[in-house]
Structure formats: C-alpha cells, structure tokens
Scaffold this active site. Structure first.
Site, PDB file in Angstrom:
ATOM      1  N   CYS A  68      -6.361  -3.161   3.092  1.00  0.00           N
ATOM      2  CA  CYS A  68      -6.729  -2.697   4.447  1.00  0.00           C
ATOM      3  C   CYS A  68      -8.135  -2.100   4.474  1.00  0.00           C
ATOM      4  CB  CYS A  68      -5.694  -1.682   4.922  1.00  0.00           C
ATOM      5  SG  CYS A  68      -6.204  -0.683   6.328  1.00  0.00           S
ATOM      6  N   CYS A  71      -8.252   1.530   5.641  1.00  0.00           N
ATOM      7  CA  CYS A  71      -7.755   2.417   4.583  1.00  0.00           C
ATOM      8  C   CYS A  71      -8.865   2.732   3.584  1.00  0.00           C
ATOM      9  CB  CYS A  71      -6.577   1.773   3.852  1.00  0.00           C
ATOM     10  SG  CYS A  71      -5.161   1.378   4.910  1.00  0.00           S
TER      11      CYS A  71
END
Length: 446
Positions: A68, A71
């Site tokens: 991600c 993230c």
C-alpha cells in the site's frame, strides 16, 4: 445417586481448572510478551496482538499492507510521532500489524482499506480519522486521552492548559462556573473541543480574557484569533447553542476537514466564492465576512477560492468567465439561492453590499438553483463511491489477468508470477494538489 456424584467430581474439577485458565490467560499472556515503551513502533502479529492491547491503556494500531502506497507514506510519520506520544504523562504507544497477512484480525476489526488506524482505549477500539502528519497526529491524539473537563487551580495552570491545547481545537474555559454545568458537553464534544473550569484566578485573567463578571464561559480559538464570552443563561439549550456555534470560526475556509464539521451544523451557509482566498483583497473581504457573521449567528459564513478548490466551486456554476467574488446561500445539500441584485461583490464598500445581500435573502428576493455536483454529504462520501468503483475495476482486472494467464499456461508450462501493486487510491477530491497536500485522513487502498 452417590455414584453419580462421584462420577461428576472429575468433571467439576476440570471445569474449575478451565475457568481458572480462562481468567488468568490474559495476564499470563501479557506477562509473557515484553513490549518496548521507549517510543519504538511495535510490530504485532496474531500471537501478541491481544497481549499488546491488554498491556497498554492507550495504543494506536496501524493496520497496513506492505504493497500500500499510503501505508508507506504514513510509516515515517508514525516513527516520528511515536516517541513524543510515549513520553506524555498519559502515554500512547504506537503499533502496526500486517493486516494483509493476518486476515482474521483484519476481519475481526472490520478493516476494509489500508491504512486503517484504531486507537484502543482500555481495550476498546475507536477508529482514528484525524490527520496523519506527525505533528498534527500528536495534537489530535492528546485530545483523545485528555480528561473531559480539566480543573485549573491557578493563573499558571490556565496558561499551561491553553498552551498545551494548541491551536487546532476551540477552547472553552469556565470562570466561576461549576464543573457539573459543562461536564456533559465536555464528554459530548470531547473529540472537537477542549473544556476546563478555572477554580482560582486573578484579575489579570479577567483582563486577558475580556470578562467582567462570573460565572462566565470564555471561548477562544487561537488558530483563527477568535474569542468571545457567554454569561448565561446556563440552563436549557442556550449553553449548548453557544458551544455548538463556536465549533466553527466566524468565517469558515471551505475544505474537506471543515466540510465534515459543517455536516454536523444545520444552519444555512452563506458562501463567498473568490479567485484566490490568500490574496490581499480576499483576506480583507474575509475580515468583513467575520463582522457580518458576528451579527448573524443563525447562519454560517464560509469562503472558498477557485485556486484552492476548483472542483468544489464548479458545482455552483462558476467558470473562468464568472465575475468574482460571488455570494450565495447554500443549504448544504442540493440547493442554493442567488439573491437578485447581489450577484457579485464590487471592491468598494463590501460591508454594505453584504448587508444588502442578507436583507435580500431574508426578504425572499432569491432564485433557487440546484448544485451541478455532489451535495455536502456527497463531497464527504464521494470518496467511498470512488473506492467502490476502484474495487470493481480491480476485481475485473484480476479476472482478466487470470483468464490471460490461464490461456498462456496451456502454451508455456513455466509461468512467471507477477506482483502488482494497486495504484488506484482512495483520494481526496482535490487532485491538483501535491502528494503531501493530497494525503488526507481518509486516503486508503482496498
């Protein structure tokens, strides 16, 4: 009968042992796992997750996925915030867990996008949706663990409280006010404002906060340099109305964060659209709007620049050829009203023009129109719709890829495995901003 009792005794003993094991399993598990308390971000897995939640009164858990993009951008912010939060008088520890790997935990806590952060307060999870930049994240989390109403015993305690509260939330200080009067509101608006009661204070504080009698509830918002005083009545709806109205500044800059606050406010919005809200003429106009808002508290006064948020402005039929500044009254939903004869603000004597605009609105000299895009709720929730579309597209792409690879496997027994990072992201509407500016609290990947 006696034989039956004798046979039951071993089962009773086993039952007692089982209950004892269940009761003591959590403390034993907690004791078994040692967690750092020095401000290091703790890496969790399914074997130590429950123990970590039990070990700390306050722990913020980042549910992430290795692929991600959001993230990856969040990770260094958490590394920066972690030692600051761990060093507070009420420490908050930060942990992270690979929710893409430990799917049972992700399912248990209803993780449907990455990253998702949850603050566990005495074991009870609350989703964190505030800012992700380290400095702002620290300020917001301080608010979560603060008491509903702080008791201040001296002038220095008042100054320390205001300084610690920072500039991101409105602050309410009760002077000569019984704590019981505002304790319910302190709980209700805990995530939106700071509340305190000053038990002892000098005349210097009365001068500084511009009140001349008690009881008085002083409101201040350092970020917008606003301050006002409420002398009562403290019964009925009057007090909450004062608190609710002051959740927003007198003139509200329209952006994603303030739209969420406007969603909780049922007043109509007097919206001023300008070219650039940061230029000198616009700054002067905003001061005039504040003055008008002071005398018209039944309305919310907001402003937005085309340069700052063109997509939002477009919904009110504003184009490059439109004459700005322009004023209208928006219901926060699908309708807005233009006032006949007050289509735009000229440069001279804007205060008088705003007064004429308000008189025209209140007397009904208006033309109703429909917004050409999402409503206020639509702007807030449009991200969810975007997310859903991306999810559908991603699933379709995966199915097509599987079909293609299946066809290839018939010709070539050796297949290359490909790891594809989903680049479609759950983003704010303002795509013309930089990556850092567009990195909003709601940004997630499916």
């Amino acid at each position: 009968m006696a034989a039956t009792l004798r046979r039951a005794k071993p089962f009773a003993a086993l039952l007692v042992l089982w209950i004892w094991a269940r009761v003591w399993s959590l403390p034993i598990a907690t004791a078994y796992h040692e967690f750092p308390r020095d401000g290091t971000v703790i890496e969790l897995d399914d074997s130590n997750f429950d123990a970590a939640i039990a070990a700390f009164d306050f722990i913020l858990v980042d549910f992430y996925a290795p692929w991600c993009g959001h993230c990856k951008r969040l990770s260094p912010e958490l590394d920066t915030a972690a030692p600051v939060l761990a060093g507070m008088s009420e420490p908050i520890l930060i942990a992270k867990i690979n929710a893409d790997k430990y799917t049972k935990l992700a399912s248990k806590y209803e993780i449907d996008g990455f990253p998702t952060m949850k603050l566990f307060m005495h074991g009870i999870p609350v989703e964190y949706t505030g800012p992700r930049k380290a400095e702002l994240l620290v300020r917001f989390l301080k608010k979560f663990v603060a008491p509903d109403v702080s008791l201040l015993e001296s002038d220095s305690a008042i100054r320390d409280f205001v300084e610690a509260a920072g500039s991101n939330f409105p602050i309410f200080i009760g002077f000569g006010l019984n704590e019981s009067v505002i304790v319910d509101y302190g709980s209700k608006y805990k995530k939106k404002a700071w509340f305190s009661v000053a038990k002892d204070f000098s005349e210097e504080m009365m001068v500084a906060y511009d009140f001349d009698k008690v009881p008085a509830l002083v409101f201040l918002h350092p970020k917008y340099n606003e301050q006002s005083v409420f002398y009562g009545p403290f019964e009925g709806d009057f007090l909450e109305e004062f608190i609710r109205q002051n959740q927003l500044p007198l003139a509200v800059p329209i952006n994603m964060e303030t739209l969420k606050l406007l969603n909780d406010d049922k007043r109509k919005i007097v919206l001023t659209i300008m070219e650039d809200e940061l230029d000198e003429k616009s700054i002067k106009l905003v001061k005039t709007l504040r003055s008008a808002a002071t005398a018209n508290r039944d309305l919310v006064f907001g402003y937005v620049g085309v340069k700052q948020w063109e997509e939002f402005v477009d919904t009110f039929d504003v184009s490059k050829s439109s004459q700005l500044p322009k004023m209208l009254v928006w219901d926060g939903n699908e309708e807005y009203q233009l006032v006949v004869g007050s289509e735009r603000l000229e440069e001279e004597d804007q205060g008088t023009q705003i007064s004429h605009f308000l008189e025209g609105y209140r007397s009904g000299r208006t033309i109703k129109k429909k917004v050409s895009g999402p409503s206020l709720l639509g702007f807030i929730h449009s991200l969810v719709s975007i997310k859903t579309v991306y999810l559908i597209l991603f699933v379709v792409a995966v199915l097509m890829l599987m079909q293609y690879l299946s066809g290839q496997s018939e010709e070539d027994p050796v297949m290359r495995r490909a790891h594809v990072e989903p680049e479609s992201s759950y983003r704010s509407i303002s795509e013309n901003q930089s990556i850092d500016e567009g990195y909003q609290p709601g940004d997630k990947e499916d």
